[in-house]
Design a protein around this motif. Sequence first.
Motif, PDB file in Angstrom:
ATOM      1  N   TRP A  62       0.825  -1.212   0.000  1.00 19.62           N
ATOM      2  CA  TRP A  62       0.000   0.000   0.000  1.00 19.62           C
ATOM      3  C   TRP A  62       0.857   1.259   0.000  1.00 19.62           C
ATOM      4  O   TRP A  62       0.404   2.312  -0.457  1.00 19.62           O
ATOM      5  CB  TRP A  62      -0.940  -0.003   1.209  1.00 19.62           C
ATOM      6  CG  TRP A  62      -2.165  -0.849   0.984  1.00 19.62           C
ATOM      7  CD1 TRP A  62      -2.766  -1.110  -0.215  1.00 19.62           C
ATOM      8  CD2 TRP A  62      -2.937  -1.534   1.968  1.00 19.62           C
ATOM      9  NE1 TRP A  62      -3.866  -1.920  -0.039  1.00 19.62           N
ATOM     10  CE2 TRP A  62      -4.001  -2.203   1.292  1.00 19.62           C
ATOM     11  CE3 TRP A  62      -2.856  -1.666   3.348  1.00 19.62           C
ATOM     12  CZ2 TRP A  62      -4.955  -2.971   1.943  1.00 19.62           C
ATOM     13  CZ3 TRP A  62      -3.810  -2.430   4.006  1.00 19.62           C
ATOM     14  CH2 TRP A  62      -4.850  -3.069   3.309  1.00 19.62           C
ATOM     15  N   GLY A  63       2.081   1.167   0.500  1.00 24.87           N
ATOM     16  CA  GLY A  63       2.971   2.320   0.460  1.00 24.87           C
ATOM     17  C   GLY A  63       3.466   2.624  -0.943  1.00 24.87           C
ATOM     18  O   GLY A  63       3.608   3.788  -1.333  1.00 24.87           O
ATOM     19  N   VAL A  64       3.706   1.588  -1.731  1.00 25.20           N
ATOM     20  CA  VAL A  64       4.178   1.759  -3.107  1.00 25.20           C
ATOM     21  C   VAL A  64       3.035   2.160  -4.038  1.00 25.20           C
ATOM     22  O   VAL A  64       3.244   2.887  -5.018  1.00 25.20           O
ATOM     23  CB  VAL A  64       4.842   0.452  -3.606  1.00 25.20           C
ATOM     24  CG1 VAL A  64       5.124   0.514  -5.100  1.00 25.20           C
ATOM     25  CG2 VAL A  64       6.138   0.187  -2.834  1.00 25.20           C
ATOM     26  N   LEU A  65       1.813   1.726  -3.736  1.00 26.01           N
ATOM     27  CA  LEU A  65       0.675   1.917  -4.627  1.00 26.01           C
ATOM     28  C   LEU A  65       0.425   3.371  -5.038  1.00 26.01           C
ATOM     29  O   LEU A  65       0.229   3.643  -6.239  1.00 26.01           O
ATOM     30  CB  LEU A  65      -0.585   1.321  -3.990  1.00 26.01           C
ATOM     31  CG  LEU A  65      -1.873   1.403  -4.816  1.00 26.01           C
ATOM     32  CD1 LEU A  65      -1.717   0.659  -6.137  1.00 26.01           C
ATOM     33  CD2 LEU A  65      -3.049   0.847  -4.026  1.00 26.01           C
ATOM     34  N   PRO A  66       0.398   4.341  -4.106  1.00 23.97           N
ATOM     35  CA  PRO A  66       0.130   5.723  -4.533  1.00 23.97           C
ATOM     36  C   PRO A  66       1.153   6.238  -5.544  1.00 23.97           C
ATOM     37  O   PRO A  66       0.805   6.983  -6.462  1.00 23.97           O
ATOM     38  CB  PRO A  66       0.202   6.525  -3.226  1.00 23.97           C
ATOM     39  CG  PRO A  66      -0.018   5.535  -2.154  1.00 23.97           C
ATOM     40  CD  PRO A  66       0.562   4.252  -2.643  1.00 23.97           C
ATOM     41  N   ILE A  67       2.406   5.845  -5.360  1.00 25.28           N
ATOM     42  CA  ILE A  67       3.457   6.320  -6.262  1.00 25.28           C
ATOM     43  C   ILE A  67       3.288   5.664  -7.624  1.00 25.28           C
ATOM     44  O   ILE A  67       3.464   6.309  -8.668  1.00 25.28           O
ATOM     45  CB  ILE A  67       4.849   5.994  -5.676  1.00 25.28           C
ATOM     46  CG1 ILE A  67       4.902   6.369  -4.184  1.00 25.28           C
ATOM     47  CG2 ILE A  67       5.931   6.705  -6.458  1.00 25.28           C
ATOM     48  CD1 ILE A  67       4.519   7.778  -3.867  1.00 25.28           C
ATOM     49  N   TRP A  68       2.969   4.389  -7.627  1.00 27.69           N
ATOM     50  CA  TRP A  68       2.724   3.684  -8.888  1.00 27.69           C
ATOM     51  C   TRP A  68       1.595   4.360  -9.677  1.00 27.69           C
ATOM     52  O   TRP A  68       1.700   4.581 -10.877  1.00 27.69           O
ATOM     53  CB  TRP A  68       2.375   2.222  -8.609  1.00 27.69           C
ATOM     54  CG  TRP A  68       2.017   1.447  -9.855  1.00 27.69           C
ATOM     55  CD1 TRP A  68       0.766   1.238 -10.355  1.00 27.69           C
ATOM     56  CD2 TRP A  68       2.926   0.817 -10.760  1.00 27.69           C
ATOM     57  NE1 TRP A  68       0.831   0.511 -11.524  1.00 27.69           N
ATOM     58  CE2 TRP A  68       2.150   0.240 -11.789  1.00 27.69           C
ATOM     59  CE3 TRP A  68       4.315   0.679 -10.793  1.00 27.69           C
ATOM     60  CZ2 TRP A  68       2.722  -0.464 -12.844  1.00 27.69           C
ATOM     61  CZ3 TRP A  68       4.883  -0.023 -11.840  1.00 27.69           C
ATOM     62  CH2 TRP A  68       4.100  -0.585 -12.853  1.00 27.69           C
ATOM     63  N   ILE A  69       0.534   4.697  -8.953  1.00 22.14           N
ATOM     64  CA  ILE A  69      -0.623   5.318  -9.598  1.00 22.14           C
ATOM     65  C   ILE A  69      -0.275   6.693 -10.155  1.00 22.14           C
ATOM     66  O   ILE A  69      -0.590   7.013 -11.309  1.00 22.14           O
ATOM     67  CB  ILE A  69      -1.800   5.408  -8.611  1.00 22.14           C
ATOM     68  CG1 ILE A  69      -2.388   4.012  -8.380  1.00 22.14           C
ATOM     69  CG2 ILE A  69      -2.882   6.365  -9.105  1.00 22.14           C
ATOM     70  CD1 ILE A  69      -3.437   3.961  -7.303  1.00 22.14           C
ATOM     71  N   ARG A  70       0.366   7.519  -9.353  1.00 22.70           N
ATOM     72  CA  ARG A  70       0.656   8.890  -9.777  1.00 22.70           C
ATOM     73  C   ARG A  70       1.759   8.959 -10.824  1.00 22.70           C
ATOM     74  O   ARG A  70       1.731   9.797 -11.713  1.00 22.70           O
ATOM     75  CB  ARG A  70       1.047   9.736  -8.559  1.00 22.70           C
ATOM     76  CG  ARG A  70      -0.027   9.869  -7.510  1.00 22.70           C
ATOM     77  CD  ARG A  70      -1.262  10.580  -8.019  1.00 22.70           C
ATOM     78  NE  ARG A  70      -0.985  11.967  -8.390  1.00 22.70           N
ATOM     79  CZ  ARG A  70      -1.771  12.699  -9.149  1.00 22.70           C
ATOM     80  NH1 ARG A  70      -2.867  12.183  -9.651  1.00 22.70           N
ATOM     81  NH2 ARG A  70      -1.467  13.948  -9.426  1.00 22.70           N
TER      82      ARG A  70
END
Length: 281
Positions: A14-22
């Motif tokens: 979940w920590g990596v997910l926002p960066i992947w999305i943006r």
Amino acid sequence: MWAITIGLIPALCWGVLPIWIRKFAGGTFRQQLIGTTVGITIVAAGLTWGLHLHCQWSAALLFFASGFCWSFGQGGQYYGYEKLGVSTTMPLSTAMQIVGNSIIGGLLFHEWSGLPDILLSLVMLLIILFGVALTNQRLHLQAGQARYYLILAVSTIGYWGYSALPHYAQVGSNLNGFLPQALGMLSAALLIGATKTREVWRPATGKNVSSGIIFSAAAATYLVSLSLNGMVNAFILSQLNVIVSTLIGGFVLNEFIHGQARRSVFGLVILLTGATGLVML
């Protein structure tokens, strides 16, 4: 130790997910939400078929409702990434989730035993909130941003339902409810996306299926962690994702304002101290 390790996997994903999305998947918050839930549903269906998972209808309905609630929480968070940035949204969202879910698990589900336990837990929650406040220097409202913060705050209630409802399901492992939960996520996401159908059916939605695959690794292990660690500990461990997302969001997406990096690291250390204390109680 094994239970704690399982509990930390959602934090990493979940920590990596926002960066992947943006940074990679892109799209609007509706495209992100629908793409994510499609990916989650595909993985959940594969796991259910491969591991022969099943649960009773009464439990399946609870997991469906849990997933339905999640989409409103996640939609608000995706909206926050878009309007406020990852490094602003994540600490605020994390603080509201930790407080709400900890109180629900600790008091409603009696995971805090006795007055001393309750008081110490509340002190740790205050430490966590202090750490979250230090991670961000942009907590003051800027012109026109009040409604973005309000949407983020109200939508966070969806996360409370996401974590609390599986507690009532009578299943051998919460993983059995992953597919009904994923279908609840997808149903709510399609409902939210129906407000702008032309926006939804774009290539960016398909790209965000990859976001759902990343999320699935977190969601599946989080369900296992709920069984192993209880609601409070499982949730606190998972929310350490704020450390990963805030630092990467600040440095990779260049969201830190001048002089904020050192203060944010200090705040995250305090947050980690409070979370560790809460888990150890």
